[in-house]
Design a protein around this motif. Structure first.
Motif, mmCIF file in Angstrom:
data_model
loop_
_atom_site.group_PDB
_atom_site.id
_atom_site.type_symbol
_atom_site.label_atom_id
_atom_site.label_comp_id
_atom_site.label_asym_id
_atom_site.label_seq_id
_atom_site.Cartn_x
_atom_site.Cartn_y
_atom_site.Cartn_z
ATOM 1 N N VAL A 55 0.853 -1.187 0.000
ATOM 2 C CA VAL A 55 0.000 0.000 0.000
ATOM 3 C C VAL A 55 0.889 1.238 0.000
ATOM 4 C CG1 VAL A 55 -1.792 1.276 1.239
ATOM 5 C CG2 VAL A 55 -1.810 -1.228 1.253
ATOM 6 N N GLN A 56 0.673 2.124 -0.983
ATOM 7 C CA GLN A 56 1.490 3.327 -1.115
ATOM 8 C C GLN A 56 0.591 4.563 -1.181
ATOM 9 O OE1 GLN A 56 4.696 3.165 -0.857
ATOM 10 N NE2 GLN A 56 4.840 0.933 -1.010
ATOM 11 N N PRO A 57 1.014 5.683 -0.572
ATOM 12 C CA PRO A 57 0.215 6.912 -0.644
ATOM 13 C C PRO A 57 0.207 7.487 -2.058
ATOM 14 C CG PRO A 57 2.310 7.316 0.445
ATOM 15 C CD PRO A 57 2.210 5.839 0.271
ATOM 16 N N TYR A 58 -0.901 8.171 -2.379
ATOM 17 C CA TYR A 58 -1.101 8.733 -3.723
ATOM 18 C C TYR A 58 -1.790 10.082 -3.618
ATOM 19 C CZ TYR A 58 -3.217 9.584 -8.267
ATOM 20 O OH TYR A 58 -3.607 10.174 -9.444
ATOM 21 N N ALA A 59 -1.403 10.998 -4.502
ATOM 22 C CA ALA A 59 -2.079 12.294 -4.625
ATOM 23 C C ALA A 59 -2.100 12.684 -6.097
ATOM 24 C CB ALA A 59 -1.369 13.372 -3.803
ATOM 25 N N GLY A 60 -3.213 13.287 -6.541
ATOM 26 C CA GLY A 60 -3.313 13.669 -7.939
ATOM 27 C C GLY A 60 -4.430 14.659 -8.190
ATOM 28 N N LEU A 61 -4.630 14.986 -9.448
ATOM 29 C CA LEU A 61 -5.716 15.867 -9.878
ATOM 30 C C LEU A 61 -6.158 15.426 -11.261
ATOM 31 C CD1 LEU A 61 -4.348 18.052 -12.122
ATOM 32 C CD2 LEU A 61 -3.334 18.902 -10.022
ATOM 33 N N TRP A 98 -9.820 15.385 -14.303
ATOM 34 C CA TRP A 98 -11.138 15.795 -14.795
ATOM 35 C C TRP A 98 -11.979 14.550 -15.033
ATOM 36 C CZ3 TRP A 98 -13.814 20.297 -15.713
ATOM 37 C CH2 TRP A 98 -14.986 20.176 -16.467
ATOM 38 N N ARG A 99 -13.162 14.550 -14.440
ATOM 39 C CA ARG A 99 -14.113 13.457 -14.619
ATOM 40 C C ARG A 99 -15.499 14.069 -14.774
ATOM 41 N NH1 ARG A 99 -13.320 11.118 -10.136
ATOM 42 N NH2 ARG A 99 -12.030 9.329 -10.742
ATOM 43 N N GLN A 100 -16.188 13.758 -15.853
ATOM 44 C CA GLN A 100 -17.485 14.375 -16.115
ATOM 45 C C GLN A 100 -18.562 13.710 -15.270
ATOM 46 O OE1 GLN A 100 -18.281 15.786 -20.134
ATOM 47 N NE2 GLN A 100 -20.303 14.839 -20.024
ATOM 48 N N SER A 101 -18.447 13.894 -13.946
ATOM 49 C CA SER A 101 -19.418 13.296 -13.035
ATOM 50 C C SER A 101 -20.460 14.313 -12.572
ATOM 51 C CB SER A 101 -18.685 12.719 -11.822
ATOM 52 O OG SER A 101 -17.921 13.715 -11.181
ATOM 53 N N HIS A 102 -20.387 15.543 -13.067
ATOM 54 C CA HIS A 102 -21.358 16.563 -12.656
ATOM 55 C C HIS A 102 -22.579 16.571 -13.558
ATOM 56 C CE1 HIS A 102 -18.689 18.175 -15.657
ATOM 57 N NE2 HIS A 102 -19.407 19.263 -15.826
ATOM 58 N N ARG A 103 -22.548 15.807 -14.636
ATOM 59 C CA ARG A 103 -23.739 15.670 -15.477
ATOM 60 C C ARG A 103 -23.679 14.327 -16.186
ATOM 61 N NH1 ARG A 103 -20.799 19.839 -18.226
ATOM 62 N NH2 ARG A 103 -19.901 19.122 -20.189
ATOM 63 N N SER A 104 -24.845 13.816 -16.544
ATOM 64 C CA SER A 104 -24.931 12.485 -17.126
ATOM 65 C C SER A 104 -24.484 12.497 -18.576
ATOM 66 C CB SER A 104 -26.363 11.954 -17.022
ATOM 67 O OG SER A 104 -27.254 12.805 -17.724
ATOM 68 N N GLY A 105 -24.118 11.306 -19.057
ATOM 69 C CA GLY A 105 -23.724 11.154 -20.445
ATOM 70 C C GLY A 105 -22.254 10.803 -20.589
ATOM 71 N N PHE A 106 -21.823 10.743 -21.844
ATOM 72 C CA PHE A 106 -20.437 10.416 -22.155
ATOM 73 C C PHE A 106 -19.540 11.630 -21.908
ATOM 74 C CE2 PHE A 106 -22.472 7.047 -24.649
ATOM 75 C CZ PHE A 106 -21.677 5.961 -24.297
ATOM 76 N N GLY A 107 -18.287 11.350 -21.592
ATOM 77 C CA GLY A 107 -17.299 12.395 -21.409
ATOM 78 C C GLY A 107 -15.910 11.807 -21.479
ATOM 79 N N PHE A 108 -14.898 12.656 -21.306
ATOM 80 C CA PHE A 108 -13.537 12.142 -21.266
ATOM 81 C C PHE A 108 -13.027 12.193 -19.837
ATOM 82 C CE2 PHE A 108 -12.745 16.669 -21.490
ATOM 83 C CZ PHE A 108 -11.595 16.846 -20.744
ATOM 84 N N PHE A 109 -12.005 11.400 -19.581
ATOM 85 C CA PHE A 109 -11.439 11.295 -18.244
ATOM 86 C C PHE A 109 -9.930 11.436 -18.329
ATOM 87 C CE2 PHE A 109 -9.318 8.614 -15.075
ATOM 88 C CZ PHE A 109 -9.810 9.170 -13.905
ATOM 89 N N THR A 110 -9.346 12.197 -17.425
ATOM 90 C CA THR A 110 -7.891 12.297 -17.359
ATOM 91 C C THR A 110 -7.476 12.557 -15.920
ATOM 92 O OG1 THR A 110 -5.933 13.411 -18.251
ATOM 93 C CG2 THR A 110 -7.870 14.780 -17.847
ATOM 94 N N GLU A 111 -6.321 12.033 -15.546
ATOM 95 C CA GLU A 111 -5.811 12.229 -14.197
ATOM 96 C C GLU A 111 -4.291 12.107 -14.212
ATOM 97 O OE1 GLU A 111 -6.173 10.282 -9.701
ATOM 98 O OE2 GLU A 111 -7.623 9.733 -11.256
ATOM 99 N N VAL A 112 -3.629 12.954 -13.453
ATOM 100 C CA VAL A 112 -2.184 12.868 -13.256
ATOM 101 C C VAL A 112 -1.905 12.926 -11.767
ATOM 102 C CG1 VAL A 112 -1.566 13.871 -15.484
ATOM 103 C CG2 VAL A 112 -1.914 15.370 -13.529
ATOM 104 N N GLY A 113 -0.884 12.219 -11.333
ATOM 105 C CA GLY A 113 -0.547 12.211 -9.921
ATOM 106 C C GLY A 113 0.788 11.538 -9.679
ATOM 107 N N VAL A 114 1.109 11.348 -8.409
ATOM 108 C CA VAL A 114 2.354 10.691 -8.028
ATOM 109 C C VAL A 114 2.067 9.664 -6.943
ATOM 110 C CG1 VAL A 114 3.917 12.549 -8.681
ATOM 111 C CG2 VAL A 114 2.878 12.558 -6.406
ATOM 112 N N MET A 115 2.810 8.572 -7.012
ATOM 113 C CA MET A 115 2.724 7.499 -6.023
ATOM 114 C C MET A 115 4.111 7.264 -5.440
ATOM 115 S SD MET A 115 2.079 3.455 -6.712
ATOM 116 C CE MET A 115 3.713 3.409 -7.455
ATOM 117 N N ALA A 116 4.179 7.102 -4.140
ATOM 118 C CA ALA A 116 5.463 6.810 -3.504
ATOM 119 C C ALA A 116 5.951 5.420 -3.919
ATOM 120 C CB ALA A 116 5.325 6.883 -1.988
ATOM 121 N N THR A 117 7.270 5.289 -4.092
ATOM 122 C CA THR A 117 7.858 3.998 -4.431
ATOM 123 C C THR A 117 8.491 3.367 -3.193
ATOM 124 O OG1 THR A 117 9.952 5.036 -5.075
ATOM 125 C CG2 THR A 117 8.292 4.709 -6.805
ATOM 126 N N ASP A 118 8.762 2.085 -3.287
ATOM 127 C CA ASP A 118 9.402 1.342 -2.201
ATOM 128 C C ASP A 118 10.298 0.290 -2.849
ATOM 129 O OD1 ASP A 118 10.133 0.271 0.208
ATOM 130 O OD2 ASP A 118 8.286 -0.871 0.473
#
Length: 225
Positions: free
Chosen positions: A143-149, A151-171
Motif C-alpha cells: 500500500v502506497q500513498p497517492y495524490a493527484g488531480l 477531470w471526470r465528467q461526473s457533474h452531469r450524465s452522459g459520455f465524457g472524457f477522463f484524465t488524471e495525473v498524480g504521483v505514487m510513492a515507491t518502495d
C-alpha cells in the motif's frame, strides 16, 4: 393547502429530487496510462465530494541499465489498484484526489559482466565461475500513498472524457543471486560472496531511490449515470 401551495410544494419536491440525483452519480470509465489499461469507477455522493476506485495493468516492456562493470537487462511488469477520496472544488468536473494505491510493479533482471569479471564491494570475481546475475527489482508493492488531480465528467450524465495525473510513492527492493549459486554454499568464500552481492543490491537500490515517486497519468472515456 391552496392550489398554489400544492404546486409550490410539488415544484420544491421536484427540485430537491433533481438536486439529489445530480449529487449522487456513478461514473464508469475505460482508461490507459503509465500503469497499464483498465477501468475506473467513481461515486459522487455530493456536489463536491466523491470516492473512486481504479485498476490498471498489463503494461510490460524491456529496458537496459548499466553500471561500471555490469550490463543489466530487465523485463518490467506494471499493475496497480487505486482507492481515493475526490474533492471537486468548483462543483464541476475538475477534482483533487488523495488516497492509496496498491501497486504490483517489478522487473525480472539479468546481469552480465562488461568484461570477464564482476566487482562487488571492491572485490573481483571471475564471471565464468559465477555465471549471470539473476534477480528481481521491485519498484513498489503493498500500500502506497497517492495524490493527484484530474477531470471526470461526473457533474452531469452522459459520455465524457477522463484524465488524471498524480504521483505514487515507491518502495524499491532489489534481490540478486548468481546462476551458479555459489553464494548458497557453506564456506568462507560463499559467505563473502553473499555479503558482497548484498552490497550490490543496496547500491542498485540507492540508484533507484533517486526517483522516490512514480508518475501516474491516465486518460480515457467515461459515462456518468
Amino acid at each position: 393547502m391552496t392550489a398554489t401551495g400544492v404546486i409550490a410544494s410539488m415544484c420544491l419536491l421536484g427540485m430537491t429530487q433533481a438536486q439529489a440525483q445530480d449529487n449522487n452519480r456513478i461514473t464508469l470509465g475505460a482508461v490507459a496510462g503509465t500503469t497499464g489499461v483498465g477501468a475506473d469507477v467513481a461515486w459522487r455522493f455530493s456536489e463536491r465530494l466523491g470516492v473512486s476506485a481504479r485498476y490498471t495493468g498489463g503494461l510490460d516492456w524491456s529496458t537496459d541499465y548499466s553500471t561500471d562493470d555490469v550490463d543489466y537487462e530487465g523485463d518490467i511488469s506494471l499493475a496497480a489498484g487505486k482507492l481515493t477520496l475526490d474533492y471537486y472544488p468548483f462543483a464541476s468536473g475538475f477534482f483533487l484526489s488523495a488516497g492509496v494505491m496498491l501497486p504490483d510493479m517489478d522487473a525480472n533482471v539479468v546481469g552480465r559482466p562488461r568484461n570477464d569479471t564482476y566487482e562487488f564491494n571492491g572485490r573481483t570475481y571471475d564471471a565464468a565461475l559465477l555465471g549471470t546475475l539473476n534477480g528481481t527489482l521491485t519498484l513498489a508493492d503493498g500500500v502506497q500513498p497517492y495524490a493527484g488531480l484530474g477531470w471526470r465528467q461526473s457533474h452531469r450524465s452522459g459520455f465524457g472524457f477522463f484524465t488524471e495525473v498524480g504521483v505514487m510513492a515507491t518502495d524499491v527492493n532489489v534481490s540478486l543471486s548468481t546462476s551458479e549459486g555459489y553464494e548458497n554454499l557453506d564456506n568462507p568464500f560463499s559467505a563473502q560472496l553473499r555479503s558482497d552481492i548484498r552490497q550490490e543490491e543496496r547500491r542498485l537500490e540507492d540508484e533507484a531511490k533517486k526517483w522516490p515517486v512514480y508518475p501516474v497519468a491516465v486518460i480515457g472515456v467515461s459515462y456518468t449515470f
